[in-house]
Write a protein that holds these residues in place. Sequence first.
Motif, PDB file in Angstrom:
ATOM      1  N   GLY A 443     119.449  24.940   0.131  1.00  0.00           N
ATOM      2  CA  GLY A 443     120.901  24.937  -0.012  1.00  0.00           C
ATOM      3  C   GLY A 443     121.355  25.323  -1.403  1.00  0.00           C
ATOM      4  O   GLY A 443     122.490  25.757  -1.613  1.00  0.00           O
ATOM      5  N   MET A 444     120.449  25.183  -2.383  1.00  0.00           N
ATOM      6  CA  MET A 444     120.824  25.574  -3.752  1.00  0.00           C
ATOM      7  C   MET A 444     120.539  27.038  -4.010  1.00  0.00           C
ATOM      8  O   MET A 444     120.951  27.587  -5.018  1.00  0.00           O
ATOM      9  CB  MET A 444     120.076  24.716  -4.773  1.00  0.00           C
ATOM     10  CG  MET A 444     120.963  23.590  -5.237  1.00  0.00           C
ATOM     11  SD  MET A 444     120.371  22.691  -6.644  1.00  0.00           S
ATOM     12  CE  MET A 444     120.488  23.810  -7.995  1.00  0.00           C
ATOM     13  N   GLU A 445     119.779  27.647  -3.094  1.00  0.00           N
ATOM     14  CA  GLU A 445     119.345  29.016  -3.388  1.00  0.00           C
ATOM     15  C   GLU A 445     120.234  30.082  -2.776  1.00  0.00           C
ATOM     16  O   GLU A 445     119.987  31.268  -2.933  1.00  0.00           O
ATOM     17  CB  GLU A 445     117.884  29.169  -2.968  1.00  0.00           C
ATOM     18  CG  GLU A 445     117.032  28.256  -3.839  1.00  0.00           C
ATOM     19  CD  GLU A 445     115.544  28.416  -3.697  1.00  0.00           C
ATOM     20  OE1 GLU A 445     115.109  28.987  -2.680  1.00  0.00           O
ATOM     21  OE2 GLU A 445     114.840  27.961  -4.618  1.00  0.00           O
ATOM     22  N   GLU A 446     121.273  29.658  -2.057  1.00  0.00           N
ATOM     23  CA  GLU A 446     122.130  30.644  -1.387  1.00  0.00           C
ATOM     24  C   GLU A 446     123.048  31.375  -2.368  1.00  0.00           C
ATOM     25  O   GLU A 446     123.244  32.571  -2.260  1.00  0.00           O
ATOM     26  CB  GLU A 446     122.975  29.958  -0.307  1.00  0.00           C
ATOM     27  CG  GLU A 446     122.168  29.412   0.869  1.00  0.00           C
ATOM     28  CD  GLU A 446     121.558  30.495   1.742  1.00  0.00           C
ATOM     29  OE1 GLU A 446     121.876  31.687   1.539  1.00  0.00           O
ATOM     30  OE2 GLU A 446     120.753  30.156   2.631  1.00  0.00           O
ATOM     31  N   PHE A 447     123.641  30.633  -3.277  1.00  0.00           N
ATOM     32  CA  PHE A 447     124.622  31.246  -4.185  1.00  0.00           C
ATOM     33  C   PHE A 447     124.167  31.077  -5.629  1.00  0.00           C
ATOM     34  O   PHE A 447     124.816  30.417  -6.443  1.00  0.00           O
ATOM     35  CB  PHE A 447     126.003  30.630  -3.980  1.00  0.00           C
ATOM     36  CG  PHE A 447     126.605  30.927  -2.627  1.00  0.00           C
ATOM     37  CD1 PHE A 447     127.116  32.186  -2.324  1.00  0.00           C
ATOM     38  CD2 PHE A 447     126.641  29.950  -1.646  1.00  0.00           C
ATOM     39  CE1 PHE A 447     127.660  32.463  -1.071  1.00  0.00           C
ATOM     40  CE2 PHE A 447     127.186  30.212  -0.393  1.00  0.00           C
ATOM     41  CZ  PHE A 447     127.694  31.476  -0.102  1.00  0.00           C
ATOM     42  N   VAL A 448     123.022  31.645  -5.924  1.00  0.00           N
ATOM     43  CA  VAL A 448     122.500  31.564  -7.278  1.00  0.00           C
ATOM     44  C   VAL A 448     122.035  32.970  -7.672  1.00  0.00           C
ATOM     45  O   VAL A 448     121.535  33.722  -6.831  1.00  0.00           O
ATOM     46  CB  VAL A 448     121.352  30.506  -7.336  1.00  0.00           C
ATOM     47  CG1 VAL A 448     120.063  31.003  -6.728  1.00  0.00           C
ATOM     48  CG2 VAL A 448     121.122  30.004  -8.738  1.00  0.00           C
ATOM     49  N   ASN A 449     122.272  33.316  -8.901  1.00  0.00           N
ATOM     50  CA  ASN A 449     121.778  34.611  -9.387  1.00  0.00           C
ATOM     51  C   ASN A 449     120.357  34.410  -9.901  1.00  0.00           C
ATOM     52  O   ASN A 449     120.152  33.790 -10.937  1.00  0.00           O
ATOM     53  CB  ASN A 449     122.696  35.118 -10.502  1.00  0.00           C
ATOM     54  CG  ASN A 449     122.189  36.435 -11.083  1.00  0.00           C
ATOM     55  OD1 ASN A 449     121.298  37.079 -10.509  1.00  0.00           O
ATOM     56  ND2 ASN A 449     122.746  36.847 -12.205  1.00  0.00           N
ATOM     57  N   ARG A 450     119.398  34.903  -9.140  1.00  0.00           N
ATOM     58  CA  ARG A 450     117.982  34.788  -9.569  1.00  0.00           C
ATOM     59  C   ARG A 450     117.711  35.941 -10.530  1.00  0.00           C
ATOM     60  O   ARG A 450     117.216  36.985 -10.149  1.00  0.00           O
ATOM     61  CB  ARG A 450     117.061  34.823  -8.346  1.00  0.00           C
ATOM     62  CG  ARG A 450     117.213  33.567  -7.470  1.00  0.00           C
ATOM     63  CD  ARG A 450     116.442  33.690  -6.180  1.00  0.00           C
ATOM     64  NE  ARG A 450     115.005  33.881  -6.379  1.00  0.00           N
ATOM     65  CZ  ARG A 450     114.124  32.910  -6.615  1.00  0.00           C
ATOM     66  NH1 ARG A 450     114.538  31.652  -6.706  1.00  0.00           N
ATOM     67  NH2 ARG A 450     112.841  33.178  -6.779  1.00  0.00           N
ATOM     68  N   LYS A 451     118.076  35.703 -11.753  1.00  0.00           N
ATOM     69  CA  LYS A 451     118.026  36.783 -12.749  1.00  0.00           C
ATOM     70  C   LYS A 451     116.616  36.949 -13.312  1.00  0.00           C
ATOM     71  O   LYS A 451     116.025  35.992 -13.811  1.00  0.00           O
ATOM     72  CB  LYS A 451     119.003  36.446 -13.883  1.00  0.00           C
ATOM     73  CG  LYS A 451     119.127  37.550 -14.906  1.00  0.00           C
ATOM     74  CD  LYS A 451     119.966  37.079 -16.085  1.00  0.00           C
ATOM     75  CE  LYS A 451     121.452  37.240 -15.849  1.00  0.00           C
ATOM     76  NZ  LYS A 451     122.247  36.801 -17.015  1.00  0.00           N
ATOM     77  N   VAL A 452     116.103  38.176 -13.232  1.00  0.00           N
ATOM     78  CA  VAL A 452     114.771  38.440 -13.774  1.00  0.00           C
ATOM     79  C   VAL A 452     114.895  38.754 -15.260  1.00  0.00           C
ATOM     80  O   VAL A 452     115.719  39.576 -15.659  1.00  0.00           O
ATOM     81  CB  VAL A 452     114.115  39.636 -13.046  1.00  0.00           C
ATOM     82  CG1 VAL A 452     112.816  40.049 -13.754  1.00  0.00           C
ATOM     83  CG2 VAL A 452     113.856  39.280 -11.600  1.00  0.00           C
ATOM     84  N   VAL A 453     114.096  38.073 -16.061  1.00  0.00           N
ATOM     85  CA  VAL A 453     114.046  38.393 -17.494  1.00  0.00           C
ATOM     86  C   VAL A 453     112.614  38.826 -17.792  1.00  0.00           C
ATOM     87  O   VAL A 453     111.659  38.082 -17.498  1.00  0.00           O
ATOM     88  CB  VAL A 453     114.419  37.163 -18.352  1.00  0.00           C
ATOM     89  CG1 VAL A 453     114.320  37.509 -19.830  1.00  0.00           C
ATOM     90  CG2 VAL A 453     115.823  36.697 -18.006  1.00  0.00           C
ATOM     91  N   ARG A 454     112.475  40.030 -18.313  1.00  0.00           N
ATOM     92  CA  ARG A 454     111.136  40.576 -18.566  1.00  0.00           C
ATOM     93  C   ARG A 454     111.010  40.867 -20.056  1.00  0.00           C
ATOM     94  O   ARG A 454     111.894  41.476 -20.653  1.00  0.00           O
ATOM     95  CB  ARG A 454     110.992  41.863 -17.740  1.00  0.00           C
ATOM     96  CG  ARG A 454     109.592  42.329 -17.704  1.00  0.00           C
ATOM     97  CD  ARG A 454     109.370  43.353 -16.648  1.00  0.00           C
ATOM     98  NE  ARG A 454     107.975  43.769 -16.793  1.00  0.00           N
ATOM     99  CZ  ARG A 454     107.380  44.631 -16.046  1.00  0.00           C
ATOM    100  NH1 ARG A 454     108.042  45.225 -15.069  1.00  0.00           N
ATOM    101  NH2 ARG A 454     106.122  44.952 -16.258  1.00  0.00           N
ATOM    102  N   ILE A 455     109.930  40.423 -20.636  1.00  0.00           N
ATOM    103  CA  ILE A 455     109.744  40.579 -22.081  1.00  0.00           C
ATOM    104  C   ILE A 455     108.496  41.427 -22.311  1.00  0.00           C
ATOM    105  O   ILE A 455     107.397  41.044 -21.889  1.00  0.00           O
ATOM    106  CB  ILE A 455     109.576  39.209 -22.771  1.00  0.00           C
ATOM    107  CG1 ILE A 455     110.746  38.286 -22.373  1.00  0.00           C
ATOM    108  CG2 ILE A 455     109.467  39.340 -24.287  1.00  0.00           C
ATOM    109  CD1 ILE A 455     110.509  36.825 -22.622  1.00  0.00           C
ATOM    110  N   GLY A 456     108.688  42.570 -22.940  1.00  0.00           N
ATOM    111  CA  GLY A 456     107.536  43.436 -23.211  1.00  0.00           C
ATOM    112  C   GLY A 456     106.682  42.846 -24.321  1.00  0.00           C
ATOM    113  O   GLY A 456     107.114  41.943 -25.040  1.00  0.00           O
ATOM    114  N   GLU A 457     105.474  43.346 -24.467  1.00  0.00           N
ATOM    115  CA  GLU A 457     104.576  42.801 -25.496  1.00  0.00           C
ATOM    116  C   GLU A 457     105.021  43.201 -26.897  1.00  0.00           C
ATOM    117  O   GLU A 457     105.471  44.326 -27.105  1.00  0.00           O
ATOM    118  CB  GLU A 457     103.166  43.311 -25.254  1.00  0.00           C
ATOM    119  CG  GLU A 457     102.248  42.150 -24.991  1.00  0.00           C
ATOM    120  CD  GLU A 457     100.790  42.576 -24.976  1.00  0.00           C
ATOM    121  OE1 GLU A 457      99.975  41.689 -25.034  1.00  0.00           O
ATOM    122  OE2 GLU A 457     100.516  43.777 -24.886  1.00  0.00           O
TER     123      GLU A 457
END
Length: 457
Positions: A443-457
């Motif tokens: 129920g918490m995962e319906e309206f959430v922005n699952r934002k990907v954060v990627r950090i290069g080396e």
Amino acid sequence: MTMYAVTNPATGNMVKSFTQATDEEIRQKIAHAHQAYREWRSSSLDKRTKLLNRVADLYEERRDLLAAIITREMGKPLFQAGIEIDIVTSIYRYYANNGPEFLADEPIALDGPGKAMIRKEGMGVLLGIMPWNFPYYQVARFAAPNIMNGNSLLLKHAPQCPESAKAMEQIFLDAGAAEGLYINVYASNEQTADIIADPLVQGVSLTGSERAGSAVAEVAGRHLKKVVLELGGSDPFIVLSDANMETAVQQALLGRFANAGQACNAAKRIIVESSVYDEFLAAFTQAVESIKVGDPMADDTFMGPLSSELAVESLNAQVRDAINQGARVNTGGYRIERAGAWFMPTILTGVTSEMRVYREELFGPVAIVFNAEDENEAVRLANDSAYGLGAVIQSTDINRARQLADRLDVGMVNINEAPGSAPEIPFGGIKRSGFGRELGRDGMEEFVNRKVVRIGE
Ligand SMILES: O=CCCCC(=O)O
């Protein structure tokens, strides 16, 4: 026409009416909600937990007052209204306590160098469109997880629940929520469509009828807004030959007649294996005939009126159609002739696929009991429905029940338990019962922005 009004279904008298919002007021409410979201999205999780716990405290403190409001609005017996408020309190506490863990970053294992993770953020302003059958509980399922997510909310409640809608908004304000975080709006259907279309609104969650669901999904689709739909159901309640008869009867009674049968997940079609059909039907009929129908304010009332005149008329038309086509009435079967919206607890048998009651949802105190030759026939009948919300299986052989559960086209199965819900258990269906889930982590995962954060080396 007065759209938002309290009409006591126990008497048929209008008690209070409320003014519908103007278009300009609605524009301002959306803007306020957006402003509140801009601040709330970066609030600490501790602050969100405190707010939800305070909301839960206020539900506890105002329990009696809140219960009386919905008994007047939609006829729920007072003690059942109190139970609804206890469940609401537990939902707010559940998300207060577990929300921070659900929102923790999720690291992603990479094949190459660097780091990546999913961060979870609010999406923005959401619109909730909620029904009258559980006026506080339906809202809590939407509000608690989404306030924890960092969203802000507009709430369009059923036109017959203006007073409970206002009381819920007041609770948020009194709990210390920023102005605009939770806003009640008395909107017409046309205004609701405009709210969905507004660029500041990011999603909509509706619990209600199929008709409302498809109207809302159509507008949301046109404007590319995410939707969660929790719609109707015609849930099967299967009694296998090895069921504990006493438990089966007691849970069928609760599952079908609590809240006067006005629940999406009520046990609307009771399907009994032939070898125990007569025994079940006799005991169930006796139990249904002992239901105490009366003043919903009285302590010993199990069933009050239906929610409205319209509800009783629709149910009566469905039952009359079945009777005219040869269904048998084992008990009840008629509207109680007194002021208000009353219907006798009813059992129908001999129902065939030509009758409306076979295919349509029966939103009231009417149980259909089917005689199924064997387990395969029970599964065939259970799945012969456009809906797919929940199901109950009664059997003392848990392996058998679990195997049968795998064959049912539904979103939820309860074994040896009346239909119901708990804060930690996801709730929702398939087919014409809608899509998406409420409650639990889902129920918490319906309206959430699952934002990907990627950090290069
Ligand atoms: O109309 C749906 C109500 C669901 C009630 C419950 O969760 O048991």
